[in-house]
Design an enzyme around this catalytic site. Structure first.
Site, PDB file in Angstrom:
ATOM      1  N   LYS B  81       0.856  -1.196   0.000  1.00 37.97           N
ATOM      2  CA  LYS B  81       0.000   0.000   0.000  1.00 37.97           C
ATOM      3  C   LYS B  81       0.887   1.239   0.000  1.00 37.97           C
ATOM      4  O   LYS B  81       1.878   1.291   0.747  1.00 37.97           O
ATOM      5  CB  LYS B  81      -0.886  -0.025   1.256  1.00 37.97           C
ATOM      6  CG  LYS B  81      -1.985   1.026   1.299  1.00 37.97           C
ATOM      7  CD  LYS B  81      -2.786   0.935   2.608  1.00 37.97           C
ATOM      8  CE  LYS B  81      -4.020   1.819   2.613  1.00 37.97           C
ATOM      9  NZ  LYS B  81      -4.755   1.735   3.895  1.00 37.97           N
ATOM     10  N   SER B 156      -9.796   2.194   2.644  1.00 41.25           N
ATOM     11  CA  SER B 156      -8.835   2.839   1.777  1.00 41.25           C
ATOM     12  C   SER B 156      -7.937   1.885   0.998  1.00 41.25           C
ATOM     13  O   SER B 156      -7.418   2.240  -0.050  1.00 41.25           O
ATOM     14  CB  SER B 156      -7.954   3.765   2.596  1.00 41.25           C
ATOM     15  OG  SER B 156      -7.151   3.026   3.505  1.00 41.25           O
ATOM     16  N   SER B 180      -9.932  -0.138   6.833  1.00 40.63           N
ATOM     17  CA  SER B 180      -9.287  -0.022   5.521  1.00 40.63           C
ATOM     18  C   SER B 180      -8.628  -1.300   5.006  1.00 40.63           C
ATOM     19  O   SER B 180      -8.261  -1.367   3.827  1.00 40.63           O
ATOM     20  CB  SER B 180      -8.247   1.097   5.542  1.00 40.63           C
ATOM     21  OG  SER B 180      -8.893   2.342   5.559  1.00 40.63           O
TER      22      SER B 180
END
Lengths: 495, 503
Positions: B81, B156, B180
């Site tokens: 990420k 996210s 997330s």
């Protein structure tokens, strides 16, 4: 220019109330929240890492040594030590701050509710300490341009070497009842803290280097009133003399305003070394710092046992130590004042005495010859490069008659030039006094032969003429003769 | 051949690389090729570090060829990420304000991955600074859900989840502040676990809300997630909030999956109004399967969870407002308006106005307000009290059950653009996941079939007490086995052909 009230008139009408906020940079090896070198100076931005640069993702870790120093400072100021406290973020934007918040403490300081007794001109004042809290210093900005301020600067340079230096903030409660002595007490308070920080060995405490910075708050109360007036805070007053000057100036300035029926604005003010203050930020439109507990750090919870361990490491209080040493050394008040007034000399004399010299001899060297050399070199006494042990050695050589005072100065030359210990310098430079009768007798004979008239006068009983011949002998022996012995031999030969 | 590599599990790839049946380089190439082939459709990767990945893979091959024994994931690729700092590799947090920034240091977790021989493929898309539930607030365009490209992959961490579902990587890492990791796992039919707060180091992970953020593993199988969990977690002296305790036996738990006799608490408050019928149906089926496997199902009540979302939207923005203050254009990243006329404050303000997107600004403003003098006690102070009450609800519930369960999110993947203009509707994506972040315990999301409403993946959330991360994996493994027995494989197997046929 501000209108000022005559100081005595101001004192007749008002009682000043002080509040001192002092920032002390700690001398820990590493910074407050990272492992970076905490020593001052260095090429700009070389003593930095992701943490003190506030890079995305970096996290702080508390320096245990700084916590230890904070607790020791608190204990030395007779404070309570919090069994549990937290750091808080103080949020505001400024380019000397890498994260745009300062990691500080807010409503949970590590130490609180202390006091100290201050002796000024024979009177004792009790100063109440509100709190001692831990925080980090910011970077240093240099503004290029005429004003030296950020506004109107052509450009600004920032050095983050200082960012993250552990900073202790020591805050007093309002100090009342000082009357006309307020500026002197303010100054004495700073001097006391400076001495204490050094005794604790937690800070270099050099005001001129910014290790200790004072924000001096003062307000005036009409005589007989019990209601605090509006205060001003004069920032970054960086010498003892300035502390006294700034307080005195603000008292006179505020006095003039109040006497004229005006209102003092609550604001920060800047001290100018020429002896005046100018307005800074108005506190009435003060920023909201949006303090909240620092979520990246866990609470600091010093155990009782650790606090007691640290209490046991506290040095003797400086005032008590001074009194004890004066007594032990047999110095007069005047002599002691000279010692205390000469920065660093007290510790050096104590160490020299410990190394075997008499107190009088130690004082003579450090306050005399060595102070003169330090002044010439523009360094602190402690930075001169002569150790207390070496001073004691030199004095021992004098006491043994190996050198006289004049030769001893040459011994210091050698020591400072790196020629070794005092004994090695005497040996290497051939500085030892000659007291061998054979060598001295020959030199005396030569002097008599070269000056028959003078010799005759002495024979005739004019003993005071001996000085001239002794001088001749000393000159011939390049100062290395034992003058007393020369005199004895001369008078014997001309008896 | 390439197809078989792409659909293999991470544990299988690791075993075959260690046995020298495959080289780390050929595995890395297969995934790099897949990314190149499919990323235009999915937009899961913001940056592909082809050179770095191949170099890391070659180094692993050299060490294995030299007879060195490495960990079970050595040579296995992983997607990162774009919130984790990796030295020299662009790290943006999906924000314009950090565009082009290359960190001079690596996060602890990136370093742990490298030390364990994993091969870092590149950086995956996310909502800007991890603020969102759809990956649509990314400054670099939304990520598309591999199950239906018109839908969001959650957020996210939508990039990491989509990379797994599109077989661009066998493993990925994420961060979970309010869901997330779990919500994207749920809507992409993958596995995602938020470890106990403090289990995985936050050092070098761009902060959103410090007291809530927690990195964790993402994978297609429970064992793979557990193996990655083990690499990621462990004490880090650089993170003061890191737990100094052994990592729970998550891999053993994932291999076992034995849940007989364990109590499963169904949280009464996490269901009902606002939950899609198809989601609730699949969730009830999951309970039935667990019961059939010997677990005891009980109902528990956590009344304060109702205040979770509200309290979260005070604490999180408060921390955001402070954590994001450093992005001011002075030291790195974007700088706008430095024309020699504007002053420092104006350059800072202009940079932030241009560099941050709407959702980030919304949260900064919310948080600034919540911390303001005079409002602090009513907002931040009250929210912290709610946080304590939520923790107490968990404590009481864990007296009655070994794990708690709920749907991972009230609804399946929604359409791109559908909730973007309605922040409150978007925020409800995290209704079920937020309580765990508030209390600091652990939870994971595991696939439980496709919703009968729209044919999209549904996830079940398993929550466990702090430091009992192994229980999450034990239940995850049980569910995975039960569904495999019933359906004949993993949920993602159903789109494997779609995404790997050209490989």
């Amino acid at each position: 220019m501000d209108e000022l009230m005559d100081y005595d008139d101001a004192m007749a009408a008002y009682d000043p109330v002080l509040g001192m906020e002092v920032h002390v940079e700690l001398n820990t090896a590493s910074k407050m929240f990272c492992g970076c070198d905490n020593s001052p100076g260095g090429e700009p931005n070389t003593k930095t890492c992701p943490v003190c640069l506030g890079l995305p993702g970096s996290l702080p870790v508390v320096n245990g040594k700084a916590v230890e120093s904070a607790i020791r400072i608190g204990l030395a100021l007779n404070c309570q030590v919090a069994p549990w406290c937290r750091f808080a973020r103080k949020n505001y934007f400024y380019p000397d701050m890498t994260k745009n918040f300062q990691t500080s403490q807010y409503d949970e300081p590590i130490c609180f509710d202390g006091h100290l007794n201050l002796e000024v001109d024979g009177r004792t004042y009790r100063i109440e300490i509100e709190r001692v809290h831990m925080e980090e210093d910011a970077g240093k900005l240099t503004h290029a341009g005429s004003t030296g301020r950020i506004h109107g600067a052509e450009y600004s340079l920032v050095d983050y070497n200082r960012a993250g230096t552990p900073l202790m903030e020591i805050v007093t409660k309002p100090i009342r009842g000082l009357g006309e002595h307020a500026p002197a007490v303010g100054r004495a308070y700073m001097a006391h803290l400076r001495e204490l920080m050094r005794a604790l060995d937690v800070s270099d405490a050099r005001m001129e280097a910014g290790n200790m910075r004072c924000d001096a708050n003062v307000s005036l109360m009409p005589k007989g009133s019990d209601e605090l007036g509006t205060r001003t805070e004069t920032k970054n007053v960086n010498s003892l003399r300035s502390v006294e000057g700034a307080l005195r100036y603000e008292i006179q300035r505020q006095g003039a305003i109040l006497a004229g029926g005006g209102r003092v604005h609550q604001e920060t003010r800047h001290w100018h070394e020429e002896g005046w203050t100018s307005p800074g930020r108005s506190k009435e439109e003060a920023e909201d710092y949006r303090y909240f507990p620092e979520p990246d750090l866990v609470p600091v919870a010093p155990s009782r046992a650790w606090v007691e361990e640290l209490r046991a490491t506290l040095p003797e209080p400086p005032a008590q130590r001074r009194a004890r040493l004066q007594e032990a050394w047999g110095f007069t008040d005047l002599e002691m004042r000279d010692v205390v007034g000469n920065e660093g000399s007290l510790d050096l004399i104590a160490a020299t005495v410990a190394a075997g010299a008499t107190p009088a001899a130690a004082r003579k060297w450090w306050l005399g010859e060595l102070s003169r050399r330090a002044n010439e070199a523009g360094v602190d006494l402690s930075g001169l490069g002569v150790t207390p042990a070496q001073v004691a050695d030199v004095q021992a050589l004098v006491d043994a008659g190996t050198v006289n005072d004049k030769l001893a100065r040459q011994v210091f030359d050698g020591v400072l030039a790196g020629e070794g210990s005092p004994a090695e310098v005497v040996e290497g430079r051939g500085l030892a006094v000659v007291s061998d009768d054979g060598a001295l007798g020959a030199a005396v004979d030569a002097a008599i032969a070269a000056n028959p008239d003078v010799a005759q006068k002495i024979r005739d009983g004019k003993v005071q003429a001996a000085g001239a011949l002794i001088g001749q002998v000393m000159k011939a022996m390049r100062g290395k003769a034992d003058a007393a012995r020369v005199r004895a031999i001369l008078l014997e030969k001309l008896a | 051949m390439s197809h078989a590599i792409l659909t293999a599990t991470a544990s299988d790839l690791g075993r075959r690389i260690a046995a020298r049946e495959l080289t780390a380089v050929e595995v890395a190439r297969a995934f790099l090729d897949q990314i190149e082939r499919t990323n235009a459709e999915v937009n899961s990767f913001l940056h592909v570090d082809t050179e770095g990945a191949l170099a890391q893979a070659a180094a692993v091959d050299a060490r294995l060829d030299a007879g060195e024994a490495l960990g079970p994931l050595a040579g296995v690729p992983v997607a990162v990420k774009d919130l984790f700092c990796q030295e020299g590799v662009p790290t943006t947090a999906s924000s314009r304000i950090l565009e082009g920034w290359r960190p001079p240091y690596s996060s602890t977790i990136v370093q742990r991955l490298l030390d364990a021989g994993l091969v870092l493929l590149g950086k995956t898309n996310l909502d800007e600074f991890a603020m969102g539930s759809s990956t649509e607030t990314s400054a670099f365009g939304p990520t598309h859900n591999p199950w239906d490209l018109t839908r969001v992959p959650g957020g996210s961490g939508g990039g990491s989840a989509a990379a797994l579902a599109a077989f661009q990587a066998p493993l990925a890492i994420g961060t979970d502040t309010g869901g997330s990791i779990r919500q994207p796992a749920s809507v992409t039919g993958t596995v995602g676990v938020k470890p106990t707060y403090g289990a995985a180091s936050r050092y070098g992970v761009i902060a959103m809300a410090s007291s809530l953020d927690q990195p964790g593993p993402c994978a297609r199988t429970v064992l793979d997630a557990a193996l990655l969990h083990e690499v990621m977690c462990g004490h880090d002296p650089m993170d003061s909030t890191s737990i100094d305790a052994p990592v729970p036996p998550v891999v053993d738990a994932a291999r076992s999956g034995d849940i007989s006799g364990l109590r499963v608490g169904v949280v009464k408050e996490l269901g009902g109004e606002g939950y899609e019928p198809g989601v609730e149906q699949r969730f009830r089926e999951a309970l039935a399967l667990l019961e059939g496997a010997g677990a005891e199902i009980v109902e528990v009540s956590c009344p304060n969870f109702a205040y979770g979302l509200g309290a979260y939207y005070l604490i999180m923005p408060s921390e955001v407002s402070s954590n994001l203050a450093r992005y001011d254009g002075m030291r790195y990243g974007l700088r706008v308006g430095d024309d020699g006329v504007r002053g420092t404050e104006e350059v800072m303000a202009t940079t932030r106005a241009v560099g941050f997107g709407d959702e980030v600004k919304r949260r900064i403003i919310l948080g600034t307000y919540a911390l303001s003098s005079g409002y602090y006690d009513a907002f931040y102070g009250s929210a912290q009290k709610v946080r304590t009450l939520i923790s107490r609800d968990f404590d009481a519930a864990f007296e009655q059950a070994d794990v708690l369960v709920s749907p991972s999110t009230p609804f399946t993947a929604f359409g791109i653009g559908e909730k973007l203009s309605d922040p409150l509707a978007m925020y409800k994506s995290d209704l079920c996941t937020i309580p765990t972040n508030m209390a600091g315990n652990t939870a994971g999301s595991f696939p439980c079939g496709l919703s009968p409403d729209d044919g999209l993946p549904v996830g079940v959330q398993v929550m466990a007490p702090p430091l009992a991360d192994d229980r999450v994996y034990r239940f995850g493994a049980a569910l995975e086995r039960l569904y495999a027995e019933r359906d004949g494989g993993l949920l993602t197997d159903r789109i494997a052909e779609r995404w790997t046929q050209e490989a």
